[in-house]
Design a protein around this motif. Structure first.
Motif, PDB file in Angstrom:
ATOM      1  N   SER A  93      29.379  28.835   2.918  1.00  0.00           N
ATOM      2  CA  SER A  93      30.475  27.956   2.502  1.00  0.00           C
ATOM      3  C   SER A  93      30.977  27.114   3.654  1.00  0.00           C
ATOM      4  O   SER A  93      31.153  25.903   3.531  1.00  0.00           O
ATOM      5  N   LEU A  94      31.201  27.754   4.805  1.00  0.00           N
ATOM      6  CA  LEU A  94      31.766  27.010   5.925  1.00  0.00           C
ATOM      7  C   LEU A  94      30.787  25.981   6.479  1.00  0.00           C
ATOM      8  O   LEU A  94      31.180  24.874   6.825  1.00  0.00           O
ATOM      9  N   THR A  95      29.502  26.318   6.543  1.00  0.00           N
ATOM     10  CA  THR A  95      28.527  25.353   7.051  1.00  0.00           C
ATOM     11  C   THR A  95      28.506  24.122   6.158  1.00  0.00           C
ATOM     12  O   THR A  95      28.632  22.988   6.628  1.00  0.00           O
ATOM     13  N   CYS A  96      28.345  24.376   4.855  1.00  0.00           N
ATOM     14  CA  CYS A  96      28.297  23.281   3.891  1.00  0.00           C
ATOM     15  C   CYS A  96      29.538  22.419   3.988  1.00  0.00           C
ATOM     16  O   CYS A  96      29.461  21.196   4.082  1.00  0.00           O
ATOM     17  N   GLY A 220      39.445  22.933   2.924  1.00  0.00           N
ATOM     18  CA  GLY A 220      39.753  23.893   1.862  1.00  0.00           C
ATOM     19  C   GLY A 220      39.304  23.380   0.505  1.00  0.00           C
ATOM     20  O   GLY A 220      38.646  24.076  -0.267  1.00  0.00           O
ATOM     21  N   GLN A 221      39.628  22.104   0.252  1.00  0.00           N
ATOM     22  CA  GLN A 221      39.299  21.513  -1.046  1.00  0.00           C
ATOM     23  C   GLN A 221      37.796  21.516  -1.288  1.00  0.00           C
ATOM     24  O   GLN A 221      37.319  21.811  -2.374  1.00  0.00           O
ATOM     25  N   VAL A 222      37.062  21.188  -0.217  1.00  0.00           N
ATOM     26  CA  VAL A 222      35.610  21.107  -0.339  1.00  0.00           C
ATOM     27  C   VAL A 222      35.017  22.495  -0.616  1.00  0.00           C
ATOM     28  O   VAL A 222      34.106  22.635  -1.435  1.00  0.00           O
ATOM     29  N   ILE A 223      35.558  23.519   0.029  1.00  0.00           N
ATOM     30  CA  ILE A 223      35.079  24.874  -0.239  1.00  0.00           C
ATOM     31  C   ILE A 223      35.290  25.209  -1.714  1.00  0.00           C
ATOM     32  O   ILE A 223      34.440  25.799  -2.376  1.00  0.00           O
ATOM     33  N   MET A 224      36.445  24.769  -2.235  1.00  0.00           N
ATOM     34  CA  MET A 224      36.746  25.026  -3.642  1.00  0.00           C
ATOM     35  C   MET A 224      35.719  24.346  -4.554  1.00  0.00           C
ATOM     36  O   MET A 224      35.214  24.966  -5.486  1.00  0.00           O
ATOM     37  N   ALA A 270      41.580  32.983  -0.252  1.00  0.00           N
ATOM     38  CA  ALA A 270      42.169  33.197   1.072  1.00  0.00           C
ATOM     39  C   ALA A 270      41.867  32.026   1.992  1.00  0.00           C
ATOM     40  O   ALA A 270      42.763  31.483   2.651  1.00  0.00           O
ATOM     41  N   ILE A 271      40.612  31.586   2.002  1.00  0.00           N
ATOM     42  CA  ILE A 271      40.267  30.551   2.978  1.00  0.00           C
ATOM     43  C   ILE A 271      40.811  29.188   2.563  1.00  0.00           C
ATOM     44  O   ILE A 271      41.281  28.410   3.397  1.00  0.00           O
ATOM     45  N   VAL A 272      40.819  28.907   1.264  1.00  0.00           N
ATOM     46  CA  VAL A 272      41.347  27.615   0.816  1.00  0.00           C
ATOM     47  C   VAL A 272      42.846  27.537   1.095  1.00  0.00           C
ATOM     48  O   VAL A 272      43.352  26.546   1.639  1.00  0.00           O
ATOM     49  N   VAL A 273      43.564  28.609   0.742  1.00  0.00           N
ATOM     50  CA  VAL A 273      45.002  28.624   1.000  1.00  0.00           C
ATOM     51  C   VAL A 273      45.251  28.503   2.503  1.00  0.00           C
ATOM     52  O   VAL A 273      46.119  27.742   2.945  1.00  0.00           O
ATOM     53  N   ALA A 274      44.456  29.224   3.299  1.00  0.00           N
ATOM     54  CA  ALA A 274      44.662  29.185   4.750  1.00  0.00           C
ATOM     55  C   ALA A 274      44.518  27.756   5.274  1.00  0.00           C
ATOM     56  O   ALA A 274      45.385  27.268   6.006  1.00  0.00           O
ATOM     57  N   PHE A 275      43.453  27.059   4.876  1.00  0.00           N
ATOM     58  CA  PHE A 275      43.265  25.690   5.375  1.00  0.00           C
ATOM     59  C   PHE A 275      44.361  24.763   4.864  1.00  0.00           C
ATOM     60  O   PHE A 275      44.819  23.877   5.588  1.00  0.00           O
TER      61      PHE A 275
ATOM     62  N   SER B 139      48.904  28.758  -5.913  1.00  0.00           N
ATOM     63  CA  SER B 139      48.340  28.211  -7.155  1.00  0.00           C
ATOM     64  C   SER B 139      47.490  26.973  -6.868  1.00  0.00           C
ATOM     65  O   SER B 139      46.546  26.694  -7.590  1.00  0.00           O
ATOM     66  N   ILE B 140      47.822  26.228  -5.797  1.00  0.00           N
ATOM     67  CA  ILE B 140      46.986  25.067  -5.469  1.00  0.00           C
ATOM     68  C   ILE B 140      45.660  25.514  -4.864  1.00  0.00           C
ATOM     69  O   ILE B 140      44.619  24.922  -5.110  1.00  0.00           O
ATOM     70  N   GLY B 141      45.702  26.605  -4.086  1.00  0.00           N
ATOM     71  CA  GLY B 141      44.504  26.987  -3.343  1.00  0.00           C
ATOM     72  C   GLY B 141      43.581  27.946  -4.061  1.00  0.00           C
ATOM     73  O   GLY B 141      42.550  28.314  -3.509  1.00  0.00           O
ATOM     74  N   THR B 142      43.925  28.357  -5.260  1.00  0.00           N
ATOM     75  CA  THR B 142      43.090  29.357  -5.915  1.00  0.00           C
ATOM     76  C   THR B 142      42.112  28.694  -6.870  1.00  0.00           C
ATOM     77  O   THR B 142      42.524  27.872  -7.680  1.00  0.00           O
TER      78      THR B 142
END
Lengths: 294, 316
Positions: A93-96, A220-224, A270-275, B139-142
């Motif tokens: 995920s992180l590489t991509c 974060g968005q891109v990982i999602m 976790a990672i998306v929220v963190a970023f 909720s935005i990040g999930t």
């Protein structure tokens, strides 16, 4: 004329202020920083940390529960070690997303600066492009592009980057539009400075702060998006370890073995929220005026 | 105002035109020959030729595009290569299901988002603000597919409160609809709720620090009137843009939501069409979905111009 001593002092003060605001938002920012660093370390050292080969199947040990000996997080329906797959998933995920975010940042901010600097037809064309791309729902555009370009890591990074470009264009554009009005830009133009030099010596550094913020948030968005594509079966393919794939794979056994699907999803969250949180804190610390605008 | 509306409408038509070219080219950009892929490799050449001829695939590209557009204006989107029936029928059958989840989710997302945003702005820094902000961040990040799975696991598998699948349309039974649509609607509105409340909160805070609010305070106007009468109106203007953006996200989210909750709507149809290389279905669905997104944006733009005259001048 400020002496170099003064300059150093001011820089130090700026740094102090940056850290004060950055961490001033409470414990959550610190937790998120730890989470992000943790995942980055895991991604970098994945082959060393992972206890098993993430793709090695073991038909004798399918669906081992969490906490099994030798398989801390259990195994999936092919008997693959979930923990090792999670660890390698972080790497995938992180590489991509890093690659996608990097190339789209370069292309997007260049286009945005150009659009803002030469407003005329070129600028209009670039902005129209953004409008048009945004009118097709992002995930659907990415799905179609992923099918067209293929589902290896490189192609998926290209697809993800395309989705992230409009954000950079808009941000760079709106920044340049306001910076351009400053007298020093007019002055450099009057001296006869080349357009290209004005754009990259003067305009780009002044947009840098907000571009860094967009960069962090879009990671974060891109990982999602990456995991959503994999979940839908048009992104990265088996047997690669990717979080979205793992959720998709575990969905079938949600009733009997929920952890197989829920654990990778938790990592994505976790990672998306963190970023996202780090991006927020960065925005406030780099430029308090931007608060609420990004 | 009229000239602003006309300009916006023309701009939208231009966007739709270019999007339609993109959608049209999907079929030619996808790897593999659509007809061979759909009919199978063992199909005799004559059959393949016949189908190609039927779908005008042997014409020059611009002509194909024109034929396609003209047929579409007659409501003819072609036939599904898998289900052997008109794409228009498939869309007519499935779009209502998508809307039955999407529209309530859209409305709920706006209402909850505004409510949370206002409450946390008014109680800025208090415990309730911090809790709400924390939840909106989550909720935005999930990822939606994961929330959906979590909801399914908790409320359908563990607690048996809601059925796992089989969406009942409101026309059949209201109670059944409420039971089967609650989880998808919640799941679909969360992200939107988060981004709207974030925007509302930060706008409210910005407006509250403006001079005219201070003047109002100095004049002894009650805090309630200030917040709800003076601040809120101005704070809501930028929120309209976020609402417009979210309309697209709700549509795109349908792809994920429908896959998790097994709702046979446009989203699932699109995913299946991609996986089965059912080109005409894919084209039809992407076009309809983009059309809805562009139309929604147009409505938002016009609303925006109506609320804020400055926008009309800038963009008109």
């Amino acid at each position: 004329m400020a002496s170099s001593e003064d300059l150093k002092l001011r820089r130090k003060k700026n740094m102090e202020q940056f850290f004060r605001i950055f961490f001033g938002r409470g414990i959550i920012v610190k937790i998120c920083l730890v989470i992000a660093v943790f995942f980055i370390i895991v991604a970098v050292f994945a082959p060393v940390i992972a206890p098993h080969d993430p793709t090695a199947t073991d038909p004798m040990n399918r669906y081992l529960p969490m906490g099994s000996e030798d398989h801390l997080f259990g195994t999936d329906r092919y008997g693959r070690d979930v923990l090792s797959r999670l660890i390698h998933g972080a790497r995938t995920s992180l590489t991509c997303s890093l690659f996608a975010t990097l190339w789209s940042a370069v292309v997007g901010s260049t286009l945005g600066i150009i659009a803002g600097y030469y407003e005329g037809w070129l600028g209009k064309l670039i902005l129209r492009y953004v409008d048009i791309q945004l009118s097709v729902p992002a995930l659907i555009l990415s799905m179609v592009l992923a099918v067209i370009l293929g589902s290896n890591m490189f192609a998926i990074s290209i697809v993800l980057g395309i989705g992230a470009i409009p954000g950079y264009i808009r941000m760079a554009y709106s920044n340049v539009i306001s910076i351009k009005e400053n007298d020093y830009i007019t002055a450099t133009r009057l001296i006869g400075q080349k357009n290209r030099k004005i754009m990259f010596r003067h305009l780009f550094p002044n947009c840098f702060a907000s571009l860094i913020v967009i960069f962090t948030m879009s990671l974060g968005q891109v990982i999602m998006v990456e995991s959503s594509l994999a979940y839908l079966g048009v992104g990265l393919n088996e047997p690669l370890a990717a979080w979205g794939l793992m959720v998709n794979d575990g969905f079938a056994s949600l009733m009997t073995h929920p952890s197989v699907a829920l654990l990778p999803g938790f990592c994505i969250m976790a990672i998306v929220v963190a970023f996202n949180v780090l991006g927020d804190a960065l925005r406030d610390a780099l430029d308090p005026k931007l608060r609420g605008k990004l | 105002m009229t000239s602003y509306i006309i300009k916006r409408v023309l701009a939208s038509i231009a966007v739709i035109f270019i999007v339609s070219i993109f959608v049209f080219s999907i079929i030619h950009l996808l790897p593999g020959d659509p007809v061979v892929m759909a009919l199978g490799l063992e199909t005799p050449m004559e059959d393949i030729e016949r189908v190609r001829e039927e779908h005008h695939l042997n014409d020059p590209l611009p002509q194909q595009y024109i034929t396609w557009i003209v047929e579409m204006f007659h409501g003819d989107f072609g036939d599904s290569l898998i289900e052997f029936r008109p794409v228009a029928d498939i869309i007519k059958e499935r779009l209502p299901r998508t809307l039955a989840i999407g529209i309530p989710a859209f409305v709920l997302g706006i209402l909850l988002g505004l409510l949370i945003g206002i409450v946390s702005a008014v109680r800025r820094g208090k415990a309730i603000d911090q809790t709400l902000t924390f939840f909106t961040t989550l909720s935005i990040g999930t990822p939606q597919f994961w929330i959906g799975m979590l909801l399914l696991y908790l409320f359908s598998i563990k607690l048996h409160w809601f059925p796992m699948r089989n969406l009942v349309m409101p026309g059949e039974s209201i109670l059944g609809y409420l039971r089967s649509a609650t989880l998808p609607i919640i799941c679909s509105c969360l992200q939107m709720m988060g981004s709207i409340s974030r925007q509302t909160r930060s706008n409210m805070l910005e407006v509250i620090s403006q001079d005219y609010i201070r003047t109002a305070r100095a004049n002894g106007i009650s805090e309630k009137t200030i917040v709800y009468k003076h601040a809120l109106k101005n704070a809501l203007i930028p929120v309209v843009t976020v609402i417009g953006m979210n309309l697209r996200n709700i549509i795109a989210g349908a792809v994920l939501i429908e896959n998790i909750f097994s709702i046979p709507g446009i989203g699932v149809t699109m995913t299946n069409a991609i996986n089965n290389r059912d080109y005409w279905v894919l084209q039809g669905c992407v076009l309809i979905v983009s059309f809805i997104a562009v139309f929604g944006n147009l409505v938002v733009d016009i609303l925006y111009g109506y609320i804020d005259p400055r926008i009309r001048e800038a963009r008109g």
